[in-house]
Enzyme design. Structure first.
Site, PDB file in Angstrom:
ATOM      1  N   LYS A 305      25.239  39.713  48.607  1.00 19.71           N
ATOM      2  CA  LYS A 305      24.462  40.159  47.449  1.00 19.71           C
ATOM      3  C   LYS A 305      23.389  39.093  47.245  1.00 19.71           C
ATOM      4  O   LYS A 305      23.709  37.940  46.928  1.00 19.71           O
ATOM      5  CB  LYS A 305      25.373  40.254  46.225  1.00 19.71           C
ATOM      6  CG  LYS A 305      24.637  40.509  44.907  1.00 19.71           C
ATOM      7  CD  LYS A 305      25.627  40.711  43.760  1.00 19.71           C
ATOM      8  CE  LYS A 305      24.931  40.898  42.424  1.00 19.71           C
ATOM      9  NZ  LYS A 305      25.878  41.152  41.316  1.00 19.71           N
ATOM     10  N   GLU A 309      20.721  40.133  40.201  1.00 17.52           N
ATOM     11  CA  GLU A 309      21.469  39.635  39.044  1.00 17.52           C
ATOM     12  C   GLU A 309      21.742  38.139  39.143  1.00 17.52           C
ATOM     13  O   GLU A 309      22.854  37.677  38.890  1.00 17.52           O
ATOM     14  CB  GLU A 309      22.783  40.412  38.885  1.00 17.52           C
ATOM     15  CG  GLU A 309      22.566  41.894  38.661  1.00 17.52           C
ATOM     16  CD  GLU A 309      23.847  42.675  38.380  1.00 17.52           C
ATOM     17  OE1 GLU A 309      24.899  42.307  38.930  1.00 17.52           O
ATOM     18  OE2 GLU A 309      23.778  43.637  37.609  1.00 17.52           O
ATOM     19  N   ARG A 354      14.180  51.131  36.812  1.00 20.72           N
ATOM     20  CA  ARG A 354      15.251  50.505  37.585  1.00 20.72           C
ATOM     21  C   ARG A 354      15.796  51.443  38.664  1.00 20.72           C
ATOM     22  O   ARG A 354      16.191  50.995  39.741  1.00 20.72           O
ATOM     23  CB  ARG A 354      16.358  50.061  36.632  1.00 20.72           C
ATOM     24  CG  ARG A 354      17.505  49.458  37.365  1.00 20.72           C
ATOM     25  CD  ARG A 354      18.411  48.710  36.443  1.00 20.72           C
ATOM     26  NE  ARG A 354      19.752  48.697  36.998  1.00 20.72           N
ATOM     27  CZ  ARG A 354      20.815  48.273  36.366  1.00 20.72           C
ATOM     28  NH1 ARG A 354      20.708  47.823  35.127  1.00 20.72           N
ATOM     29  NH2 ARG A 354      21.991  48.289  36.937  1.00 20.72           N
ATOM     30  N   LYS A 378      24.751  51.640  46.966  1.00 19.30           N
ATOM     31  CA  LYS A 378      25.692  52.295  46.045  1.00 19.30           C
ATOM     32  C   LYS A 378      25.464  53.804  46.065  1.00 19.30           C
ATOM     33  O   LYS A 378      24.393  54.269  46.430  1.00 19.30           O
ATOM     34  CB  LYS A 378      25.513  51.758  44.624  1.00 19.30           C
ATOM     35  CG  LYS A 378      25.978  50.302  44.461  1.00 19.30           C
ATOM     36  CD  LYS A 378      25.966  49.851  43.006  1.00 19.30           C
ATOM     37  CE  LYS A 378      26.402  48.378  42.906  1.00 19.30           C
ATOM     38  NZ  LYS A 378      26.461  47.888  41.509  1.00 19.30           N
ATOM     39  N   ASP A 383      23.883  52.385  38.853  1.00 18.16           N
ATOM     40  CA  ASP A 383      24.979  51.431  38.987  1.00 18.16           C
ATOM     41  C   ASP A 383      26.339  52.033  38.665  1.00 18.16           C
ATOM     42  O   ASP A 383      26.887  51.767  37.607  1.00 18.16           O
ATOM     43  CB  ASP A 383      24.723  50.234  38.058  1.00 18.16           C
ATOM     44  CG  ASP A 383      25.767  49.141  38.225  1.00 18.16           C
ATOM     45  OD1 ASP A 383      26.589  49.250  39.151  1.00 18.16           O
ATOM     46  OD2 ASP A 383      25.748  48.193  37.436  1.00 18.16           O
ATOM     47  N   GLU A 411      34.987  50.470  36.311  1.00 24.49           N
ATOM     48  CA  GLU A 411      34.206  49.671  35.362  1.00 24.49           C
ATOM     49  C   GLU A 411      33.556  50.521  34.275  1.00 24.49           C
ATOM     50  O   GLU A 411      33.540  50.143  33.109  1.00 24.49           O
ATOM     51  CB  GLU A 411      33.119  48.910  36.137  1.00 24.49           C
ATOM     52  CG  GLU A 411      32.129  48.197  35.239  1.00 24.49           C
ATOM     53  CD  GLU A 411      31.031  47.476  36.017  1.00 24.49           C
ATOM     54  OE1 GLU A 411      31.006  47.569  37.253  1.00 24.49           O
ATOM     55  OE2 GLU A 411      30.203  46.815  35.367  1.00 24.49           O
ATOM     56  N   TRP A 561      18.849  46.404  30.598  1.00 23.20           N
ATOM     57  CA  TRP A 561      20.271  46.287  30.303  1.00 23.20           C
ATOM     58  C   TRP A 561      20.604  47.053  29.021  1.00 23.20           C
ATOM     59  O   TRP A 561      21.766  47.205  28.662  1.00 23.20           O
ATOM     60  CB  TRP A 561      20.664  44.807  30.125  1.00 23.20           C
ATOM     61  CG  TRP A 561      20.850  44.074  31.417  1.00 23.20           C
ATOM     62  CD1 TRP A 561      20.899  44.621  32.670  1.00 23.20           C
ATOM     63  CD2 TRP A 561      21.028  42.656  31.596  1.00 23.20           C
ATOM     64  NE1 TRP A 561      21.090  43.635  33.608  1.00 23.20           N
ATOM     65  CE2 TRP A 561      21.174  42.414  32.985  1.00 23.20           C
ATOM     66  CE3 TRP A 561      21.080  41.573  30.721  1.00 23.20           C
ATOM     67  CZ2 TRP A 561      21.366  41.138  33.512  1.00 23.20           C
ATOM     68  CZ3 TRP A 561      21.280  40.299  31.246  1.00 23.20           C
ATOM     69  CH2 TRP A 561      21.419  40.088  32.634  1.00 23.20           C
TER      70      TRP A 561
HETATM   71  O1  GCW Z   1      28.016  47.137  38.045  1.00 28.37           O
HETATM   72  C1  GCW Z   1      27.535  45.844  38.127  1.00 28.37           C
HETATM   73  C2  GCW Z   1      28.653  45.029  37.594  1.00 28.37           C
HETATM   74  C3  GCW Z   1      28.663  43.608  38.092  1.00 28.37           C
HETATM   75  C4  GCW Z   1      28.566  43.632  39.610  1.00 28.37           C
HETATM   76  C5  GCW Z   1      27.272  44.317  40.010  1.00 28.37           C
HETATM   77  C6  GCW Z   1      27.117  44.418  41.513  1.00 28.37           C
HETATM   78  C7  GCW Z   1      29.565  42.144  41.187  1.00 28.37           C
HETATM   79  O2  GCW Z   1      28.600  45.062  36.191  1.00 28.37           O
HETATM   80  O3  GCW Z   1      29.862  43.037  37.665  1.00 28.37           O
HETATM   81  O4  GCW Z   1      28.648  42.341  40.164  1.00 28.37           O
HETATM   82  O5  GCW Z   1      27.272  45.624  39.508  1.00 28.37           O
HETATM   83  O6  GCW Z   1      27.464  45.453  42.051  1.00 28.37           O
HETATM   84  O7  GCW Z   1      26.655  43.475  42.134  1.00 28.37           O
END
Ligand code: GCW
Length: 718
Positions: A305, A309, A354, A378, A383, A411, A561
């Site tokens: 990664k 972030e 985003r 993803k 997300d 999550e 966010w």
């Molecule tokens: O969904 C977000 C999460 C983070 C996560 C990030 C990612 C590992 O809130 O906790 O970090 O995605 O996928 O990198």
């Protein structure tokens, strides 16, 4: 003997004579419970379970044979002898043409099965009736053994078998977001399984059960540490611990991988840069890879990664994602390793929507990656939201293998307490038509490599596994681990079939049990979408831990966010305009897909507010206004949870009490939280829409201030 001790003795005697009560089940056994089959099935199966024959031996052959021994002992109450030759009827012969002369002699059509496929056939060997499990590679034997057991677990005949299977995807991986202190990012099932402090000397026996469970569903790799990674995992003392885990998993066909921190050359290597084009940095990574492969010869590779972030990455040094990925790929290439480079990037400095950013960043790099790099995307562009349209990168990078990353841990879907089966959500994405290069090319065909002839194929699932007794935090979350493995093996499988298979193995084969459980599971994803984020809404969760509703949040440091960024509701209307009049994110899809998503009249209601900003009185496909439809869907979601409660309550006589109670209690939590979600969101949206509740729908119990004041600072997994 005194009278009291006589009474005690009598009591013990009575106890011993009473029919043995089944031990309380707590879910530790997962779908590998191997409880005894009914008498009539015993009769049918036993003649096929006379002996387990392996001519050659190896750790993997032994693991497969041991699983058959264990499974058949539980299921059939027999202990078939392990033998070195077929000596009577009913043998199960397990072997590759290399390990077994008999298998070689049978001349079976193994060629199309690859290294991991298997074949199971009822055959006659020198006049003796036998079942052969054959494969080219030994892990195929393991998968075949689990398949044979699954046939029995789901009560299928095994006396006239002729079946074969092979995985559609090469690398079927779990991604653990486990930290070195054993906390798990977005983990709701206890601590990390990896007890780093006691490794390498102490290998928790649970590691073997973890490997068995994974092998039973075809998972063949595991990334041990969080993508928000700590470079310490790459230091010598940790690598020894990693090697101990790799040794434990190897017999089960599972390789280990690590998340690599991009600036490790600085963090642990003493360099003053991690610039991927700097020769010292390249040399450092090559030496690190050599060091890893010296102790873990079958190490799988790195997951990264970067520039996401707050994680370091090549852009910190003015380089591209391709530069960074290629440098690592070069380091592992001599050893046959791969690099999975995540496309989950978005930047605050960028004013761009985003949902568009990953595509904008990565699509132009198509063809610029080394051939052992896989870009990991993803399932959706934002997300892991409760429902997202498929990511526009799928189909758009024909020259770069794309992996799909799914989040098994929930999550954004109610953590481990909400009963939500994710198979249907994943099926929806895998079956989506990318229209690239032409109609009918599904996301599944992109991932399995058939659409673009990818050289490497990968599926990644963010694990929901921890050290809770039940592994996944709840009984029903085990189904998501199971479904993930089955879909990674074959992305064309149906979510319903997987649910049924799991239900039979996990709860029992009684049709009066299987049917309602499958029905609960099949409706559960739509239910959570309805009570959290209906009609294409997303990211309405409270800050940080993502537990509970927070649609009003508008004060976070990054614009993207804030829930208000995503729903854009005001007095006029609601939704994010991603059409040409807005961010034009729809243009990242194939023309045919954009034509549907971009048209208010054609977009499915499930994605309406994902792609469109519409007035509160806009008519949805149901004929209701968007405001009324929101009320209906939020309420429907809560009702669906109540229906699950009723269905589950009715199953009490058919389910062991401990697991039944646990699920009932969790459903109560889910009902309370679904109601909270519905009420908080509707009160908030009504404060903007100023529309009345439609007839038959009662307004929430409290006012907006009440819901805004709720704080949950200790939610897990953050
Ligand atoms: O969904 C977000 C999460 C983070 C996560 C990030 C990612 C590992 O809130 O906790 O970090 O995605 O996928 O990198």
């Amino acid at each position: 003997m005194s009278v009291p001790s006589l009474i005690r003795l009598l009591f013990l005697l009575l106890l011993a004579l009473a029919p043995a009560a089944a031990p309380a089940e707590d879910g530790y056994d997962l779908w590998l419970r191997y409880r005894a089959v009914e008498a009539e099935w015993q009769q049918r199966y036993r003649p096929q379970a006379g002996a387990i024959v392996t001519e050659g031996r190896s750790p993997t052959i032994d693991a497969a044979a041991a699983e058959l021994e264990r499974g058949l002992a539980g299921l059939l109450g027999t202990s078939p002898a392990r033998a070195g030759a077929v000596a009577g009827d009913g043998a199960i012969l397990l072997g590759t043409p290399r390990s077994s002369a008999t298998v070689a002699r049978l001349d079976l059509p193994l060629a199309p099965l690859g290294e991991e496929g298997y074949l199971i056939r009822s055959v006659t060997i020198d006049g003796r009736q036998a079942t052969v499990i054959a494969a080219n590679g030994e892990s195929g034997l393991l998968y075949g053994a689990f398949r044979l057991l699954r046939l029995i677990q789901t009560r299928q005949p095994i006396d006239r078998l002729d079946l074969s299977d092979r995985p559609a995807i090469q690398h079927r991986l779990l991604n653990h977001w486990d930290n070195l202190d054993r906390s798990v990012e977005r983990g709701y099932a206890g601590l990390s399984l990896w007890d780093w402090q006691k490794l390498p000397e102490y290998r928790d026996p649970r590691y073997v059960d973890y490997a068995r469970a994974n092998a039973s569903i075809g998972i063949n790799g595991t990334v041990l540490n969080n993508v928000n990674s700590n470079a310490d995992i790459l230091t010598a003392p940790f690598l020894e611990k990693v090697a101990a885990l790799a040794d434990t998993f190897r017999p089960y066909g599972i390789r280990v991988y690590l998340s690599a921190r991009f600036n490790a050359p600085m963090a642990i290597g003493g360099l003053d840069t991690a610039d991927p084009l700097d020769p010292r940095v390249r040399a450092w990574w090559r030496a690190k890879a050599d060091e890893i492969y010296r102790i873990i010869p079958d190490f799988g590779g790195f997951l990264v990664k970067a520039n996401s972030e707050g994680q370091p990455g090549p852009q910190d040094f003015g380089r591209t994602h391709a530069d960074g990925a290629n440098m690592l790929a070069e380091a592992v290439a001599p050893h046959g390793g791969i690099v999975m480079w995540r496309a989950f990037v978005y930047s605050n400095e960028q004013p761009e929507d985003r949902a568009r950013q990953a595509y904008s960043e990565f699509q132009p790099l198509d063809g610029r990656f080394r051939d052992n790099v896989i870009v990991q995307v993803k399932n959706g562009a934002i997300d892991f939201q409760p429902r997202e349209p498929f990511h526009p990168l799928f189909g758009a990078m024909p020259e770069t293998p794309l992996a799909m990353e799914l989040q098994i841990t929930k999550e954004y879907l109610g953590f481990a307490t909400h009963l939500v089966y994710l198979g249907t959500m994943w099926e929806e994405v895998l079956d989506a038509d990318t229209f690239r290069p032409s109609a009918g090319t599904t996301v599944a065909e992109v991932i399995d490599g058939s659409a673009h002839d990818y050289r490497h194929t990968v599926m990644a699932g963010v694990a929901n596994i921890g050290n809770d007794r039940n592994w996944s935090g709840s009984q029903f979350d085990q189904a998501n681990w199971f479904a993930y493995g089955r879909l990674a093996w074959d992305p064309q499988l149906g979510a319903r079939d997987i649910a049924e298979e799991w239900a039979r193995m996990t709860w029992g084969n009684d049709p009066a049990l299987v049917a309602p459980i499958v029905e609960m599971m099949m409706g559960s994803h739509q239910a959570v979408v309805d009570y959290m984020t209906p009609l294409g809404l997303n990211h309405l969760m409270a800050t940080g831990h993502h537990y509970g509703p927070g649609p009003w949040v508008d004060d976070l440091e990054r614009e993207d966010w804030n829930p208000t960024y995503f729903h854009r509701a005001d007095g006029e209307g609601i939704g994010f305009d991603r059409t040409a009049s807005g961010s034009d994110a729809v243009a990242q899809y194939a023309r045919e897909v954009a034509a549907i998503f971009g048209d208010r009249a054609r977009v499915p209601d499930d994605f309406l507010l994902w792609f469109h900003h519409v007035p509160w009185d806009h008519r949805t496909r149901s004929g209701r206004t968007v405001w009324d439809e929101l009320v209906v869907r939020y309420s429907r979601g809560v009702e669906a949870v109540r229906a699950m409660q009723r269905q589950w309550a009715a199953l009490a006589p058919r389910v062991d009490p401990r697991r039944h109670t646990e699920v009932s209690d969790f459903l109560r939590i889910q009902e309370r939280e679904a109601t909270w979600w519905r009420d908080a969101c509707l009160v908030y949206f009504q404060s903007l829409s100023r529309r009345p509740f439609p007839a038959g729908y009662a307004p929430p119990a409290h006012d907006l201030d009440h819901y805004r004041a709720i704080r949950t600072p200790y939610a897990p997994g953050n």
